[in-house]
Design an enzyme around this catalytic site. Structure first.
Site, PDB file in Angstrom:
ATOM      1  N   ASP A  94       0.835  -1.196   0.000  1.00 54.41           N
ATOM      2  CA  ASP A  94       0.000   0.000   0.000  1.00 54.41           C
ATOM      3  C   ASP A  94       0.874   1.252   0.000  1.00 54.41           C
ATOM      4  O   ASP A  94       1.834   1.348   0.764  1.00 54.41           O
ATOM      5  CB  ASP A  94      -0.893   0.002   1.251  1.00 54.41           C
ATOM      6  CG  ASP A  94      -1.635   1.314   1.421  1.00 54.41           C
ATOM      7  OD1 ASP A  94      -2.723   1.458   0.842  1.00 54.41           O
ATOM      8  OD2 ASP A  94      -1.118   2.204   2.129  1.00 54.41           O
ATOM      9  N   TYR A 106       2.782  10.361  -0.320  1.00 54.30           N
ATOM     10  CA  TYR A 106       3.830   9.893   0.586  1.00 54.30           C
ATOM     11  C   TYR A 106       5.197  10.332   0.062  1.00 54.30           C
ATOM     12  O   TYR A 106       5.617   9.954  -1.034  1.00 54.30           O
ATOM     13  CB  TYR A 106       3.804   8.375   0.726  1.00 54.30           C
ATOM     14  CG  TYR A 106       2.600   7.817   1.435  1.00 54.30           C
ATOM     15  CD1 TYR A 106       1.782   8.627   2.219  1.00 54.30           C
ATOM     16  CD2 TYR A 106       2.271   6.470   1.352  1.00 54.30           C
ATOM     17  CE1 TYR A 106       0.669   8.110   2.881  1.00 54.30           C
ATOM     18  CE2 TYR A 106       1.170   5.941   2.008  1.00 54.30           C
ATOM     19  CZ  TYR A 106       0.373   6.771   2.768  1.00 54.30           C
ATOM     20  OH  TYR A 106      -0.726   6.252   3.416  1.00 54.30           O
ATOM     21  N   SER A 110     -10.586   5.844   2.235  1.00 55.44           N
ATOM     22  CA  SER A 110      -9.746   5.856   3.433  1.00 55.44           C
ATOM     23  C   SER A 110      -9.957   7.173   4.165  1.00 55.44           C
ATOM     24  O   SER A 110     -10.098   8.215   3.531  1.00 55.44           O
ATOM     25  CB  SER A 110      -8.272   5.710   3.028  1.00 55.44           C
ATOM     26  OG  SER A 110      -7.413   5.863   4.135  1.00 55.44           O
TER      27      SER A 110
END
Length: 257
Positions: free
Chosen positions: A48, A53, A151
Site C-alpha cells: 500500500d 507519501y 480511506s
C-alpha cells in the site's frame, strides 16, 4: 503467510499488507529495498502506498523495487492530497481534474499500467460524490484501476477513537502485551488481523527490527477469548453520528424481525 480473498473480487492477498509510507522518507532507498525484500521473503504480496507519501517518492521507489514482479503483486495507492511542495489550487481533492491528473502521475511513478486498488484518501465536501464515482468508473473502464475504495472518511470519529486510545488504551495495552511476553506491535497487528471484516492489516516500518515485530503477527494465534480480553481494554467508540440512540439498534429497525 496465509492468503485471503479481498471481498468478492477474487484477488488473493497475503493476510498482512505492507504500508510503504516510509519509503523515501524515514526509510531511504537502501532501507526501503531491505524492507521490500524482507516482505517478499515473508510471503507478502500486498503493498500500500499513496501519491502524497514523501511527495511521490514512495511510489517511485516501490515502482523500481517491483520491476519484473508486477503481476505477482497487488498494489494499492491513494488520491486526494497534493504531491508537490508548492501545489496549485486544483492539486487536491476529488475533482475529476485532480483524479485524472493524479492517476497518470501515479502510474508513471509506479512504472505500471494499472493499480489494483485506487483509494480515495480523504472525503472531499466540495465535490459532488457522484462526479467522483463516475470518474473512478471511467478509470476502471480504461483499465487504469481494477477496484476503488475509501480511506479516512468520517475522520472525526477516527480522531475521537485515537484520543481515547492515547489517554487509556496504549498504556494498558502495552502492559497487557508485556504480561503475555509479546511485542505490542505483534499483538496489535494480530488483533486487527483476527477481525472478520479485515482482509489484511497494513503494516509499516522504518527499519527491519520494527518490521519483524509486525511480521510475527502472521503466525500469532489469536483466540476468541484473547481477542475479547484485548478488546475490553478500550472503550467502545461512539456511533458514527454521535447520536446516543444509535446504541439501541432496535430503534432503527436493525436486528428486528
Amino acid at each position: 503467510m496465509q492468503y485471503t480473498t479481498v471481498g468478492r473480487t477474487g484477488i488473493k492477498v497475503s493476510d498482512l499488507c505492507f504500508g510503504a509510507m516510509s519509503f523515501g522518507g524515514d526509510a531511504d532507498e537502501e532501507t526501503s529495498k531491505a524492507l521490500y525484500n524482507r516482505c517478499l521473503e515473508a510471503g507478502i504480496n500486498f503493498f500500500d502506498t499513496a501519491d502524497m507519501y514523501s511527495h511521490g517518492r514512495s511510489e517511485e521507489i516501490l515502482g523500481k523495487l517491483m520491476k519484473g514482479q508486477r503481476e505477482e503483486l497487488v498494489i494499492a495507492s491513494k488520491v486526494f492530497f497534493p504531491t508537490s511542495k508548492t501545489p496549485n489550487v486544483n492539486e487536491r481533492g476529488l475533482s475529476r481534474k485532480h483524479i485524472l491528473t493524479s492517476i497518470d502521475a501515479s502510474l508513471k511513478r509506479l512504472d505500471t499500467d494499472y493499480i489494483d486498488f485506487y483509494i480515495l484518501h480523504y472525503f472531499d465536501p466540495t465535490t459532488d460524490i457522484e462526479l467522483t464515482l463516475r470518474t473512478l468508473d471511467d478509470l476502471q473502464k480504461q483499465g487504469k484501476i481494477l477496484y476503488s475504495g475509501v480511506s479516512n472518511w468520517a475522520a472525526w470519529q477516527i480522531m475521537d477513537a485515537l484520543g481515547i486510545s492515547e489517554r487509556e488504551l496504549l498504556s494498558r495495552f502495552t502492559a497487557f502485551a508485556n504480561k503475555l511476553g509479546v511485542s505490542p506491535a505483534t499483538l496489535a497487528v494480530a488483533w486487527a488481523k483476527s477481525h472478520p471484516a479485515v482482509t489484511a492489516p497494513i503494516i509499516g516500518a522504518r527499519n527491519l527490527a520494527q518490521l519483524e515485530d509486525s511480521l510475527a503477527a502472521a503466525d500469532f494465534e489469536m483466540t476468541p477469548e484473547l481477542r475479547a480480553e484485548i478488546s475490553s481494554l478500550s472503550l467502545a467508540p461512539e456511533p458514527t453520528t454521535g447520536r446516543s440512540e444509535e446504541k439501541t439498534l432496535g430503534q432503527f429497525g436493525v436486528g428486528q424481525k
